[in-house]
Design an enzyme around this catalytic site. Structure first.
Site, mmCIF file in Angstrom:
data_model
loop_
_atom_site.group_PDB
_atom_site.id
_atom_site.type_symbol
_atom_site.label_atom_id
_atom_site.label_comp_id
_atom_site.label_asym_id
_atom_site.label_seq_id
_atom_site.Cartn_x
_atom_site.Cartn_y
_atom_site.Cartn_z
ATOM 1 N N ARG A 172 -47.240 -1.929 22.023
ATOM 2 C CA ARG A 172 -47.479 -0.834 22.973
ATOM 3 C C ARG A 172 -47.294 -1.326 24.402
ATOM 4 O O ARG A 172 -46.890 -0.576 25.279
ATOM 5 C CB ARG A 172 -48.869 -0.252 22.740
ATOM 6 N N LYS B 36 -49.472 3.251 6.882
ATOM 7 C CA LYS B 36 -49.557 2.637 8.212
ATOM 8 C C LYS B 36 -50.982 2.788 8.724
ATOM 9 O O LYS B 36 -51.491 3.901 8.847
ATOM 10 C CB LYS B 36 -48.565 3.311 9.152
ATOM 11 N N TYR C 244 -40.354 -10.102 13.791
ATOM 12 C CA TYR C 244 -39.784 -10.551 15.065
ATOM 13 C C TYR C 244 -39.322 -12.001 14.957
ATOM 14 O O TYR C 244 -38.708 -12.520 15.884
ATOM 15 C CB TYR C 244 -40.816 -10.390 16.185
ATOM 16 N N LYS D 238 -47.956 -1.364 6.593
ATOM 17 C CA LYS D 238 -47.970 -1.906 7.948
ATOM 18 C C LYS D 238 -49.380 -1.872 8.504
ATOM 19 O O LYS D 238 -50.016 -0.832 8.386
ATOM 20 C CB LYS D 238 -47.036 -1.041 8.797
ATOM 21 N N GLU E 179 -50.874 8.031 -0.144
ATOM 22 C CA GLU E 179 -49.805 8.250 0.840
ATOM 23 C C GLU E 179 -48.442 7.865 0.259
ATOM 24 O O GLU E 179 -47.452 8.559 0.453
ATOM 25 C CB GLU E 179 -50.069 7.418 2.108
ATOM 26 N N LYS F 20 -55.428 6.493 17.456
ATOM 27 C CA LYS F 20 -54.508 7.137 16.513
ATOM 28 C C LYS F 20 -55.166 7.365 15.153
ATOM 29 O O LYS F 20 -54.479 7.546 14.145
ATOM 30 C CB LYS F 20 -53.229 6.297 16.389
ATOM 31 N N SER G 61 -46.325 -6.762 15.858
ATOM 32 C CA SER G 61 -46.333 -7.522 17.112
ATOM 33 C C SER G 61 -47.532 -8.459 17.228
ATOM 34 O O SER G 61 -47.385 -9.615 17.626
ATOM 35 C CB SER G 61 -46.289 -6.552 18.286
HETATM 36 C C1 PBG Z 1 -44.773 3.813 16.911
HETATM 37 C C2 PBG Z 1 -44.737 2.469 16.300
HETATM 38 C C3 PBG Z 1 -45.690 1.460 16.498
HETATM 39 C C4 PBG Z 1 -45.204 0.335 15.865
HETATM 40 C C5 PBG Z 1 -43.983 0.672 15.273
HETATM 41 N N1 PBG Z 1 -43.716 2.008 15.542
HETATM 42 C C6 PBG Z 1 -46.931 1.458 17.291
HETATM 43 C C7 PBG Z 1 -47.993 2.418 17.011
HETATM 44 O O1 PBG Z 1 -48.023 3.088 15.977
HETATM 45 O O2 PBG Z 1 -48.844 2.567 17.887
HETATM 46 C C8 PBG Z 1 -45.883 -0.992 15.885
HETATM 47 C C9 PBG Z 1 -45.043 -2.186 15.630
HETATM 48 C C10 PBG Z 1 -45.610 -3.461 16.087
HETATM 49 O O3 PBG Z 1 -46.772 -3.588 16.512
HETATM 50 O O4 PBG Z 1 -44.863 -4.458 16.018
HETATM 51 N N2 PBG Z 1 -44.796 4.905 16.099
#
Ligand code: PBG
Length: 324
Positions: free
Chosen positions: A205, A195, A313, A248, A233, A217, A274
């Site tokens: 968010r 990720k 989505y 991701k 990983e 992050k 998203s």
């Molecule tokens: C939180 C999480 C996130 C997403 C899925 N789980 C956001 C992040 O890590 O800040 C993002 C999914 C998306 O953008 O559709 N742990």
């Protein structure tokens, strides 16, 4: 002209193209992420046209609709009220909390659903981080302890897969042994293994009001410039017992999906996040291209790269499109 090889011969008609397509995608390979909230209203998400954050009551209607349309897999993401957030994310461990209740009720009403639950602290944390923050540091081991408890809670509620999306080190092994010690040998783990610290999570968010209050992050999510790190990983999570591994975001990381697929002994998931969704929606709204064609192309590309399972989505929209 004298040409021996005429590749266009295989593209002559639509039925021929369909019969020879190398990549296919079926609805059973899609997972539909759902935003939910305890508050008894359904709210449209400003940054994600066409996506709603559902109340519990409406959620069950949505689930029924999903099953009717052929979407069997869903993932829950809760919005937690500001007054339930704190620096220890303690609401995440409330056995009577929103998510355990929704999991129990969903499985009771729809046993055939395949449920994924997000395991990370950010929706519950007043710091908006996936882990506990101490002196500005996201502390690993203490966070993993909380995540294992959270995963156990979801398993007890009946979830099919816990999906740790936090990127702490060692959490897959810790969760696996906790689940096993408590008799949940059949609860799976989908690891968000690779990720990235991506800007494409912006609209998510916004949807959950879960952006980090300070900093970013990057000390736990991966550096966007790396791919060998993704392999590492994934290998670690496989050693620790992951049943499924995820890359991701998806669209900007097709090379990573491809390389992970080459080395993974378990199915590979990819998350069309998203920002990827909203870019396509908003561009289509501006008339730049057909929404249907662009969403289908984006999903087929992720499949072609090697994803076995795709979080998107667009799941319900695709169900409609592919049924027609
Ligand atoms: C939180 C999480 C996130 C997403 C899925 N789980 C956001 C992040 O890590 O800040 C993002 C999914 C998306 O953008 O559709 N742990």
């Amino acid at each position: 002209m004298k040409i021996t090889h005429r590749p266009r011969r295989l593209r002559r008609t639509e039925s021929l193209r369909n019969s020879l397509a190398e990549t296919r995608c079926s609805l059973s390979q899609l997972v539909y992420p759902l935003f939910i909230q305890e508050e008894n209203k359904d709210e449209e998400i400003r940054s994600m046209p066409g996506v709603t954050r559902w109340s519990e009551k409406q959620l069950f209607k949505v689930l029924e609709n999903c099953l009717e349309k052929g979407i069997y897999s869903v993932a829950f993401f809760p919005k937690i009220p500001e007054n339930q957030k704190d620096s220890t994310a303690k609401e995440s461990l409330n056995p009577e909390g929103f998510i355990p209740r929704v999991i129990r009720e969903s499985k009771k009403r729809f046993p055939e659903l395949i449920l994924y639950s997000d395991v990370a602290l950010d929706p519950y944390s007043s710091d908006g981080h996936d882990g506990i923050v101490k002196n500005g540091e996201i502390v690993n081991d203490e966070t993993v302890k909380l995540l294992t408890k959270m995963a156990l809670l979801h398993a007890e509620a009946g979830v099919d897969f816990v999906a740790p999306s936090d990127m702490m080190d060692g959490r897959i092994g810790a969760i696996r042994s906790t689940l096993d010690e408590n008799g949940f040998t059949q609860t799976g783990i989908l690891s968000y293994a690779a990720k990235y610290a991506s800007s494409f999570y912006g609209p998510f968010r916004d949807a959950l009001d879960s952006a980090p209050r300070n900093g970013d992050k990057k000390t736990y999510q991966m550096d966007i410039r790396n791919v060998r790190e993704a392999i590492r990983e994934v290998e670690l999570d496989l050693q620790e017992g992951a049943d499924l591994v995820m890359v991701k975001p998806a669209g900007a990381y097709l090379d990573v999906i491809h390389q992970v697929k080459e080395i993974s002994s378990v199915p590979v998931a990819a998350y069309q996040v998203s920002g990827e969704y909203s870019m396509i929606q908003i561009a289509a709204k501006h008339g730049l291209f057909s929404l249907e064609k662009a969403m289908e192309e984006s999903i087929l590309s992720i499949r072609r790269a090697g994803a076995d399972l795709i979080f998107t989505y667009f799941a319900l929209d695709l169900a409609k499109l592919w049924r027609e």
